[in-house]
Design a protein around this motif. Structure first.
Motif, PDB file in Angstrom:
ATOM      1  N   LYS A 251      -4.566   1.839   3.554  1.00  0.00           N
ATOM      2  CA  LYS A 251      -4.885   0.415   3.395  1.00  0.00           C
ATOM      3  C   LYS A 251      -5.893   0.215   2.271  1.00  0.00           C
ATOM      4  CE  LYS A 251      -3.841  -0.590   8.161  1.00  0.00           C
ATOM      5  NZ  LYS A 251      -4.248  -1.214   9.395  1.00  0.00           N
TER       6      LYS A 251
ATOM      7  N   THR B 295       2.396   4.629   2.131  1.00  0.00           N
ATOM      8  CA  THR B 295       2.597   5.279   3.420  1.00  0.00           C
ATOM      9  C   THR B 295       2.808   6.761   3.161  1.00  0.00           C
ATOM     10  OG1 THR B 295       3.613   3.279   4.323  1.00  0.00           O
ATOM     11  CG2 THR B 295       4.022   5.334   5.506  1.00  0.00           C
TER      12      THR B 295
ATOM     13  N   MET C 279       0.831  -1.161   0.000  1.00  0.00           N
ATOM     14  CA  MET C 279       0.000   0.000   0.000  1.00  0.00           C
ATOM     15  C   MET C 279       0.886   1.238   0.000  1.00  0.00           C
ATOM     16  SD  MET C 279      -3.209  -1.492  -0.023  1.00  0.00           S
ATOM     17  CE  MET C 279      -2.660  -1.195  -1.636  1.00  0.00           C
TER      18      MET C 279
ATOM     19  N   VAL D  67      -0.535   4.812   7.076  1.00  0.00           N
ATOM     20  CA  VAL D  67      -0.589   3.773   6.055  1.00  0.00           C
ATOM     21  C   VAL D  67      -1.974   3.772   5.415  1.00  0.00           C
ATOM     22  CG1 VAL D  67      -0.394   1.304   5.597  1.00  0.00           C
ATOM     23  CG2 VAL D  67       1.115   2.379   7.277  1.00  0.00           C
TER      24      VAL D  67
END
Length: 91
Positions: free
Chosen positions: A19, A3, A1, A17
């Motif tokens: 998701k 960040t 994913m 993060v």
């Protein structure tokens, strides 16, 4: 994913993060697809994504309006750069 490093004028400082569920909601809200991120996206798109994720994860620290978020937060993607390899020996 993905960040994101997010820093706010109020002292907020965190890596957030993004998701899959965040991307799903972002796609539904904006029509911008996850696959579009492979080729790079504008800062405007990055801020829209960060605002949505921040509202979900750090609601109390996040302004309701995107415009206020843009004026009081800095958002940068955290690269997953490869560490440099060993320096080749001189011939």
């Amino acid at each position: 994913m993905i960040t994101l490093q997010i820093n706010g004028d109020s002292g907020f400082d965190a890596e957030v993060v993004v998701k899959p569920r965040h991307f799903l909601l972002f796609e539904r809200a904006t029509g911008i697809k996850f696959s579009d991120f492979e080729d790079g996206v504008s800062m405007e798109t990055l801020y829209r994504l960060a605002h949505l994720v921040m509202q979900m994860l750090h609601h109390k620290e996040t302004p309701v309006k995107l415009e206020e978020f843009e004026q009081t937060f800095d958002v940068l993607p955290v690269g997953d750069e490869e560490p440099p390899g060993p320096t080749p020996a001189a011939p």
